[in-house]
Design an enzyme around this catalytic site. Structure first.
Site, PDB file in Angstrom:
ATOM      1  N   ASP A 227      -7.946  -5.395  -0.160  1.00  0.00           N
ATOM      2  CA  ASP A 227      -8.358  -6.221  -1.306  1.00  0.00           C
ATOM      3  C   ASP A 227      -7.971  -7.679  -1.174  1.00  0.00           C
ATOM      4  O   ASP A 227      -8.350  -8.493  -2.015  1.00  0.00           O
ATOM      5  CB  ASP A 227      -7.738  -5.635  -2.590  1.00  0.00           C
ATOM      6  CG  ASP A 227      -8.294  -4.254  -2.853  1.00  0.00           C
ATOM      7  OD1 ASP A 227      -7.496  -3.308  -2.966  1.00  0.00           O
ATOM      8  OD2 ASP A 227      -9.531  -4.125  -2.893  1.00  0.00           O
TER       9      ASP A 227
ATOM     10  N   HIS B 240       0.857  -1.188   0.000  1.00  0.00           N
ATOM     11  CA  HIS B 240       0.000   0.000   0.000  1.00  0.00           C
ATOM     12  C   HIS B 240       0.886   1.229   0.000  1.00  0.00           C
ATOM     13  O   HIS B 240       1.948   1.249   0.627  1.00  0.00           O
ATOM     14  CB  HIS B 240      -0.900   0.021   1.247  1.00  0.00           C
ATOM     15  CG  HIS B 240      -2.073   0.931   1.101  1.00  0.00           C
ATOM     16  ND1 HIS B 240      -1.991   2.276   1.354  1.00  0.00           N
ATOM     17  CD2 HIS B 240      -3.349   0.694   0.710  1.00  0.00           C
ATOM     18  CE1 HIS B 240      -3.172   2.828   1.129  1.00  0.00           C
ATOM     19  NE2 HIS B 240      -4.008   1.908   0.735  1.00  0.00           N
TER      20      HIS B 240
HETATM   21  C1  SDX Z   1      -6.180   0.207  -2.930  1.00  0.00           C
HETATM   22  O1  SDX Z   1      -4.339   4.665  -1.983  1.00  0.00           O
HETATM   23  C2  SDX Z   1      -5.312   4.032  -1.399  1.00  0.00           C
HETATM   24  O2  SDX Z   1      -5.741   4.387  -0.310  1.00  0.00           O
HETATM   25  C3  SDX Z   1      -5.902   2.889  -2.183  1.00  0.00           C
HETATM   26  C4  SDX Z   1      -6.934   2.049  -1.437  1.00  0.00           C
HETATM   27  C5  SDX Z   1      -8.203   2.833  -1.171  1.00  0.00           C
HETATM   28  O3  SDX Z   1      -8.920   2.473  -0.228  1.00  0.00           O
HETATM   29  O4  SDX Z   1      -8.506   3.757  -1.974  1.00  0.00           O
HETATM   30  O5  SDX Z   1      -6.394   1.615  -0.192  1.00  0.00           O
HETATM   31  C6  SDX Z   1      -7.340   0.835  -2.252  1.00  0.00           C
HETATM   32  O6  SDX Z   1      -5.899   0.556  -4.051  1.00  0.00           O
HETATM   33  C7  SDX Z   1      -5.333  -0.775  -2.153  1.00  0.00           C
HETATM   34  C8  SDX Z   1      -4.090  -1.271  -2.989  1.00  0.00           C
HETATM   35  C9  SDX Z   1      -4.567  -2.367  -3.935  1.00  0.00           C
HETATM   36  N1  SDX Z   1      -3.478  -2.693  -4.901  1.00  0.00           N
HETATM   37  C10 SDX Z   1      -2.874  -3.892  -4.824  1.00  0.00           C
HETATM   38  O7  SDX Z   1      -3.047  -4.721  -3.928  1.00  0.00           O
HETATM   39  C11 SDX Z   1      -1.921  -4.147  -5.995  1.00  0.00           C
HETATM   40  C12 SDX Z   1      -0.613  -4.726  -5.465  1.00  0.00           C
HETATM   41  N2  SDX Z   1       0.081  -3.653  -4.735  1.00  0.00           N
HETATM   42  C13 SDX Z   1       1.063  -2.876  -5.441  1.00  0.00           C
HETATM   43  O8  SDX Z   1       0.788  -2.655  -6.795  1.00  0.00           O
HETATM   44  C14 SDX Z   1       1.540  -1.669  -4.633  1.00  0.00           C
HETATM   45  O9  SDX Z   1       1.795  -2.103  -3.364  1.00  0.00           O
HETATM   46  C15 SDX Z   1       0.663  -0.432  -4.561  1.00  0.00           C
HETATM   47  C16 SDX Z   1       0.280   0.082  -5.913  1.00  0.00           C
HETATM   48  C17 SDX Z   1      -0.560  -0.691  -3.771  1.00  0.00           C
HETATM   49  C18 SDX Z   1       1.482   0.648  -3.857  1.00  0.00           C
HETATM   50  O10 SDX Z   1       2.554   0.926  -4.680  1.00  0.00           O
HETATM   51  P1  SDX Z   1       3.646   2.051  -4.295  1.00  0.00           P
HETATM   52  O11 SDX Z   1       3.290   2.764  -3.059  1.00  0.00           O
HETATM   53  O12 SDX Z   1       3.885   2.871  -5.513  1.00  0.00           O
HETATM   54  O13 SDX Z   1       4.866   1.190  -3.932  1.00  0.00           O
HETATM   55  P2  SDX Z   1       5.932   0.755  -4.970  1.00  0.00           P
HETATM   56  O14 SDX Z   1       5.248   0.226  -6.198  1.00  0.00           O
HETATM   57  O15 SDX Z   1       6.905   1.856  -5.109  1.00  0.00           O
HETATM   58  O16 SDX Z   1       6.582  -0.499  -4.225  1.00  0.00           O
HETATM   59  C19 SDX Z   1       7.604  -0.288  -3.287  1.00  0.00           C
HETATM   60  C20 SDX Z   1       8.443  -1.555  -3.405  1.00  0.00           C
HETATM   61  C21 SDX Z   1       8.834  -1.840  -4.862  1.00  0.00           C
HETATM   62  O17 SDX Z   1      10.076  -2.547  -4.816  1.00  0.00           O
HETATM   63  P3  SDX Z   1      11.421  -1.654  -5.123  1.00  0.00           P
HETATM   64  O18 SDX Z   1      11.214  -1.028  -6.499  1.00  0.00           O
HETATM   65  O19 SDX Z   1      11.522  -0.669  -4.005  1.00  0.00           O
HETATM   66  O20 SDX Z   1      12.522  -2.704  -5.123  1.00  0.00           O
HETATM   67  O21 SDX Z   1       7.664  -2.692  -2.973  1.00  0.00           O
HETATM   68  C22 SDX Z   1       7.476  -3.581  -4.064  1.00  0.00           C
HETATM   69  C23 SDX Z   1       7.763  -2.812  -5.347  1.00  0.00           C
HETATM   70  O22 SDX Z   1       8.259  -3.688  -6.360  1.00  0.00           O
HETATM   71  N3  SDX Z   1       6.059  -3.990  -4.024  1.00  0.00           N
HETATM   72  C24 SDX Z   1       5.626  -5.227  -4.191  1.00  0.00           C
HETATM   73  C25 SDX Z   1       4.239  -5.155  -4.013  1.00  0.00           C
HETATM   74  N4  SDX Z   1       3.876  -3.899  -3.757  1.00  0.00           N
HETATM   75  C26 SDX Z   1       5.009  -3.171  -3.768  1.00  0.00           C
HETATM   76  N5  SDX Z   1       6.284  -6.383  -4.487  1.00  0.00           N
HETATM   77  C27 SDX Z   1       5.507  -7.488  -4.595  1.00  0.00           C
HETATM   78  N6  SDX Z   1       4.140  -7.511  -4.425  1.00  0.00           N
HETATM   79  C28 SDX Z   1       3.499  -6.352  -4.135  1.00  0.00           C
HETATM   80  N7  SDX Z   1       2.175  -6.369  -3.977  1.00  0.00           N
END
Ligand code: SDX
Length: 429
Positions: free
Chosen positions: A363, A305
């Site tokens: 989710d 998140h």
């Molecule tokens: C919702 O914003 C909100 O409040 C949203 C929400 C709401 O109520 O409105 O809470 C609802 O959208 C919840 C999130 C649902 N999405 C998912 O579950 C999809 C999977 N999650 C990721 O796509 C990600 O965690 C996000 C999009 C939710 C957050 O992404 P960020 O904050 O941009 O974090 P990032 O992509 O920069 O990740 C940081 C690191 C990265 O590694 P590095 O590049 O630092 O090496 O963490 C890793 C990412 O690769 N990472 C994950 C991961 N999520 C982040 N690695 C594996 N699996 C994951 N799920």
């Protein structure tokens, strides 16, 4: 209380006001930075940017805290119902018994949609994704309800708000019925909000339908969990669309479009598909490895998140609700739940997830619950949009009523070609 911070840029030193909120991080006011320094700030994805001042929802990502108008989500989900949360988000206070009864009455009597909407639906292919239908039909509401599109009129804003909250369940149920080739079911005024929605989804003309009160209460609680979440991507989309003066129906349609993305509200559908693809606990290590592999675009859906670097408080309540629903339905061992619980336990002990502070979000468990209730995966994000409509409306109203609000217009860091002269086709060879 506010203080200042000094920014030294080249030979310039500018004083920037620091503003403090009630709780949470203070902000450095950079609204005059460009005028003072000729420079922009740079923050793709807005990880360090407060786009507005708001009194609606507060999140502490490190502590896993979520407050709606100051009330902890756990208490609202435990003691109240979704329409009480709607009232709280819209008006800022919990309703008295009389206010709640009046609000329920008004919402209930706005649940029918203009009957010509039925013909609008038949324009969609039967196999259209229900989210595509929702984006189209909610945007089309501005073509049916002209008398509540003047955003400068507080009365019209209130009517549009009530219409949106009241009609989303009806449109969502119509999108579902249309996708399975069953007739639309009209709302019934003697049912509460969520029971009405369940009946519109699952009743058929051929027999009576009795709402299961345990499932209705569980879904009502799920709606509370999804109602608002500060300045997330879809809420920011609604605010930006609204800042141009677009009508509320168009703004909510924009929010639905943004929510559809798998990184946002589409994650509940993606998370369930992921659990189905993993299939058995034995295959979890293979997927954990894929999630950690920089060269593999696979991510654990329902994990991570932008704000929560701790357990999403909504996920805890969601997990409890999942068990409640499965018990009520007599589902003793759900293979998807087995995979989800095992996946969570393995991930939370894995160094990669610990170091990156990746926890289950709302989710992760919601799909299992909704599937058990009888909803197809394609309807999961529609339910998210149904619940989030009140948050979008509350945030949109706050933005419209903010005297300092102006059209949102971010700038950029330009790295394209410098000015160059046109070359005619003949000269290009
Ligand atoms: C919702 O914003 C909100 O409040 C949203 C929400 C709401 O109520 O409105 O809470 C609802 O959208 C919840 C999130 C649902 N999405 C998912 O579950 C999809 C999977 N999650 C990721 O796509 C990600 O965690 C996000 C999009 C939710 C957050 O992404 P960020 O904050 O941009 O974090 P990032 O992509 O920069 O990740 C940081 C690191 C990265 O590694 P590095 O590049 O630092 O090496 O963490 C890793 C990412 O690769 N990472 C994950 C991961 N999520 C982040 N690695 C594996 N699996 C994951 N799920």
């Amino acid at each position: 209380m506010s203080s200042t911070s000094t920014l030294n840029v080249d030979d310039k030193s500018v004083e920037l006001a620091v503003k403090e909120g009630t709780i949470g991080p203070s902000v450095v006011d950079i609204s005059k930075l460009y005028a003072q320094t000729g420079m922009f700030t740079y923050d793709p994805g807005f990880t360090s940017t407060a786009a507005c001042e708001s009194k609606i929802t507060y999140i502490d990502g490190d502590k896993g805290i979520l407050l709606y108008r100051g009330y902890p989500i756990e208490q609202l989900a435990e003691h109240g119902d979704f329409l009480e949360t709607c009232y709280l988000l819209l008006y800022g206070e919990l309703p008295t018994a009389a206010q709640k009864a009046d609000f329920d009455y008004r919402v209930t009597r706005h649940t029918m949609v203009h009957d010509q909407m039925n013909r609008f639906f038949t324009g969609f292919r039967r196999d259209a994704h229900p989210m595509a239908v929702m984006v189209g039909s909610v945007g089309a509401l501005s073509a049916f309800y002209h008398d509540s599109t003047d955003i400068s009129d507080p009365h019209q804003r209130m009517v549009a708000s009530m219409r949106m909250i009241a009609k989303m369940p009806t449109l969502a149920a119509m999108a579902y019925k249309y996708s399975i080739g069953q007739p639309f079911v009209y709302p019934q005024n003697d049912l509460d909000y969520t029971s009405n929605f369940l009946r519109m989804c699952f009743a058929v003309p051929a027999e009576d339908y009795k709402v299961n009160p345990v499932l209705s209460r569980a879904l009502d609680r799920i709606f509370i969990l999804h109602a608002d979440h500060e300045q997330n991507a879809s809420t920011s989309t609604v605010r930006l669309a609204g800042s141009s003066g677009a009508n509320p129906f168009a703004c909510i349609a924009a929010g639905i479009a943004c929510l559809w993305g798998p990184a946002h509200g589409g994650a509940n559908e993606a998370a369930l598909k992921m659990l189905e693809e993993i299939g058995t606990p034995e295959r979890i290590p293979e997927y954990i490895a894929k999630a950690k592999d920089k060269n593999d675009p696979f991510r654990l859906m329902g994990f991570g998140h932008r704000v929560y670097k701790n357990y999403d408080p909504r996920a805890r309540i969601m997990q409890k609700t999942t068990h409640e629903v499965l018990n009520e339905l007599g589902i003793k061992d759900d293979p998807l739940l087995d995979v989800a619980v095992e996946l969570e336990q393995i991930a939370l002990k894995d160094e990669y997830f610990i170091e990156k502070k990746l926890y289950p979000n709302i989710d992760f468990y919601s799909g299992i619950t909704l599937k058990a209730m009888g909803f197809p995966t394609s309807m999961f994000t529609v339910l998210f949009a149904l619940a989030r409509t009140v948050g979008w409306i509350a945030q949109w109203s706050e933005m419209i009523e903010d005297p300092s609000q102006r059209i949102g217009r971010p700038r950029q860091l330009y790295t394209g070609s410098p000015k160059r002269e046109y070359v005619t086709l003949a000269q290009r060879g």
